[in-house]
Design an enzyme around this catalytic site. Structure first.
Site, short mmCIF file in Angstrom:
data_model
loop_
_atom_site.label_atom_id
_atom_site.label_comp_id
_atom_site.label_asym_id
_atom_site.label_seq_id
_atom_site.Cartn_x
_atom_site.Cartn_y
_atom_site.Cartn_z
N LYS A 197 0.90 -1.27 0.00
CA LYS A 197 -0.12 0.02 0.07
C LYS A 197 0.98 1.12 -0.04
O LYS A 197 0.36 2.42 -0.14
CB LYS A 197 -0.97 0.00 1.26
CG LYS A 197 -1.91 -1.09 1.36
CD LYS A 197 -3.12 -0.51 2.42
CE LYS A 197 -4.13 -1.89 2.74
NZ LYS A 197 -3.30 -2.42 3.65
N LEU A 266 0.80 -15.18 10.19
CA LEU A 266 0.66 -13.98 11.05
C LEU A 266 1.88 -13.06 10.33
O LEU A 266 2.92 -13.25 10.28
CB LEU A 266 1.37 -14.60 12.62
CG LEU A 266 0.99 -13.50 13.48
CD1 LEU A 266 -0.21 -13.38 14.10
CD2 LEU A 266 2.27 -13.65 14.80
N HIS A 267 1.03 -11.77 10.66
CA HIS A 267 1.87 -10.73 10.16
C HIS A 267 1.32 -9.53 11.04
O HIS A 267 0.40 -9.30 11.62
CB HIS A 267 1.58 -10.27 8.68
CG HIS A 267 0.04 -9.99 8.26
ND1 HIS A 267 -0.49 -11.07 7.91
CD2 HIS A 267 -0.35 -8.99 8.30
CE1 HIS A 267 -1.68 -10.83 7.57
NE2 HIS A 267 -1.76 -9.43 7.88
P1 M7G Z 1 -4.21 -8.19 6.13
O1 M7G Z 1 -4.62 -7.87 7.62
O2 M7G Z 1 -4.21 -9.64 6.08
O3 M7G Z 1 -5.19 -8.00 5.23
O4 M7G Z 1 -2.96 -7.66 5.68
P2 M7G Z 1 -5.88 -6.26 4.69
O5 M7G Z 1 -5.23 -6.52 3.06
O6 M7G Z 1 -7.33 -6.47 4.51
O7 M7G Z 1 -5.28 -5.28 5.38
C1 M7G Z 1 -2.23 -7.95 4.78
C2 M7G Z 1 -1.27 -6.84 4.31
O8 M7G Z 1 -0.36 -7.25 3.72
C3 M7G Z 1 -2.00 -5.56 3.97
O9 M7G Z 1 -1.63 -4.31 4.33
C4 M7G Z 1 -1.59 -5.48 2.37
O10 M7G Z 1 -1.70 -4.22 1.80
C5 M7G Z 1 -0.39 -6.27 2.45
N1 M7G Z 1 -0.05 -6.96 1.06
C6 M7G Z 1 -0.91 -7.84 0.54
N2 M7G Z 1 -0.10 -8.47 -0.52
C7 M7G Z 1 -0.75 -9.50 -1.33
C8 M7G Z 1 1.26 -8.00 -0.39
C9 M7G Z 1 2.38 -8.14 -1.35
O11 M7G Z 1 2.31 -9.14 -2.53
N3 M7G Z 1 3.61 -7.49 -1.11
C10 M7G Z 1 3.49 -6.74 0.14
N4 M7G Z 1 4.67 -6.09 0.25
N5 M7G Z 1 2.45 -6.42 0.78
C11 M7G Z 1 1.17 -7.22 0.66
#
Ligand code: M7G
Length: 327
Positions: A197, A266-267
């Site tokens: 993002k 987990l992140h």
């Molecule tokens: P989440 O809480 O699982 O879902 O966070 P959300 O997208 O509904 O917030 C996942 C986080 O990973 C989000 O902030 C996404 O913007 C980020 N993200 C998702 N993808 C597929 C990627 C990616 O391919 N690369 C990176 N660097 N970030 C990603």
């Protein structure tokens, strides 16, 4: 308006079905341009005047005539201080809109290099991706541990987004050049990368994610006292790495987990405290420092307490809660 550095590219992915979690053949991180001009617009999924973003559902028609779904997100980016002077000097046109006493407004047309639109592509996109970005009313659900075991867990096991992109980062098959920090320990280590993002051009909307090396922790619900060393590493080392690389101290960061997340590996999210990031509301964000304290007080805290989260009106999980008489 403080600047950072970096860039990102969209990369095509093979068609992946919902529910496919780990079995996917990993694709490498090679970037190839998305055929934006060949995209036919199907509908606007969502539009936000406040965020100056539009979420599009499009289709790319292949040689065989078959249309493949894509989500394209177009977003105007924050200003960069050092480029504002260029904008004043190099604008291509300045059109007076109105003037009244000492007040006037204009249409300023910047040159192409100063009018970047951040573009995010999900291609091929699954139905679940289209749902994720579609504007819908939301309902709050209060999930007990029993609800989690009986309703949520079977659901996320049967269908959730692939986390192949996470494994690609952990295995250095994608975004390897973007890694800000890594602790390689298999059980207490993690990788910190810029979230997609964030375009990394300015610090106002700084956004990074820490992806843990352990693969079996799906979400906040799985965390126990056993994970405290890992979580403490993410908090301490993550803050240190952001301070070192970007000059932003820990007191200027909002560090949190989402519940429910979109991706069940987990992140932890690291965002600039002044940035109203999507998903930082009370019904979704759980501060990592609070999570650590809760687990230190009670190692099975997240297997006991009820957790509230929002579900969009047509999400199948909401239906499951409704069928169980829990909404
Ligand atoms: P989440 O809480 O699982 O879902 O966070 P959300 O997208 O509904 O917030 C996942 C986080 O990973 C989000 O902030 C996404 O913007 C980020 N993200 C998702 N993808 C597929 C990627 C990616 O391919 N690369 C990176 N660097 N970030 C990603």
């Amino acid at each position: 308006m403080r600047s950072a550095g970096g860039a990102m590219a969209a990369r095509p992915k093979r068609k992946r079905e919902e529910g496919e979690e780990t079995g996917a053949a990993p694709h490498d991180g090679a970037a190839a341009p998305f055929p934006l001009a060949e995209l036919s617009l199907r509908r606007v999924l969502r539009e936000s005047a406040r965020d100056k973003a539009v979420f599009l559902h499009g289709q790319v028609t292949s040689a065989s005539g078959e249309g493949t779904d894509a989500v394209v997100i177009l977003e105007k980016t924050p200003f960069q201080e050092e480029k504002v002077v260029d904008l004043l000097k190099k604008h291509t046109k300045l059109e007076l809109q109105m003037s009244n006493d000492i007040y006037s407004t204009y249409h300023l047309y910047p040159p192409p290099e100063l009018s970047e639109i951040k573009t995010t592509v999900v291609y091929p996109a699954t139905e679940k991706h289209l749902q994720k970005y579609l504007r819908q009313e939301v309902h709050l659900v209060r999930e007990t541990w029993e609800d989690y075991e009986n309703i949520t867990l079977p659901f996320i096991q049967s269908q959730s987004f692939s986390v192949q992109w996470v494994y690609n980062i952990l295995e250095k098959k994608a975004e390897a050049d973007r890694i800000i920090h890594e602790n390689p320990d298999p059980s207490n280590g993690f990788v910190l990368v810029p979230d997609f993002k964030w375009n990394q051009n300015q610090l106002d909307d700084l956004y990074l994610i820490a992806l843990v090396h352990r693969r079996e922790i799906k979400s906040l619900r799985d965390l126990t006292g056993e994970h405290l060393p890992l979580l403490r590493n993410v908090l301490r080392e993550g803050k240190e790495a952001v301070a070192k690389r970007f000059g932003v101290p820990g007191s200027r960061l909002r560090i949190y987990l989402h519940y429910q997340p979109s991706y069940y590996h987990l992140h932890v999210h690291f965002t600039a405290v002044g940035y109203d990031a999507p998903g930082s509301s009370v019904e979704r964000a759980h501060l990592l420092a609070d999570v650590i304290d809760n687990l230190a007080l009670d190692p099975t805290y997240y297997q006991k307490r009820a957790l509230t989260f929002a579900l969009r009106a047509d999400e199948p999980l909401l239906k499951k809660f409704q069928e169980a008489g829990r909404v």
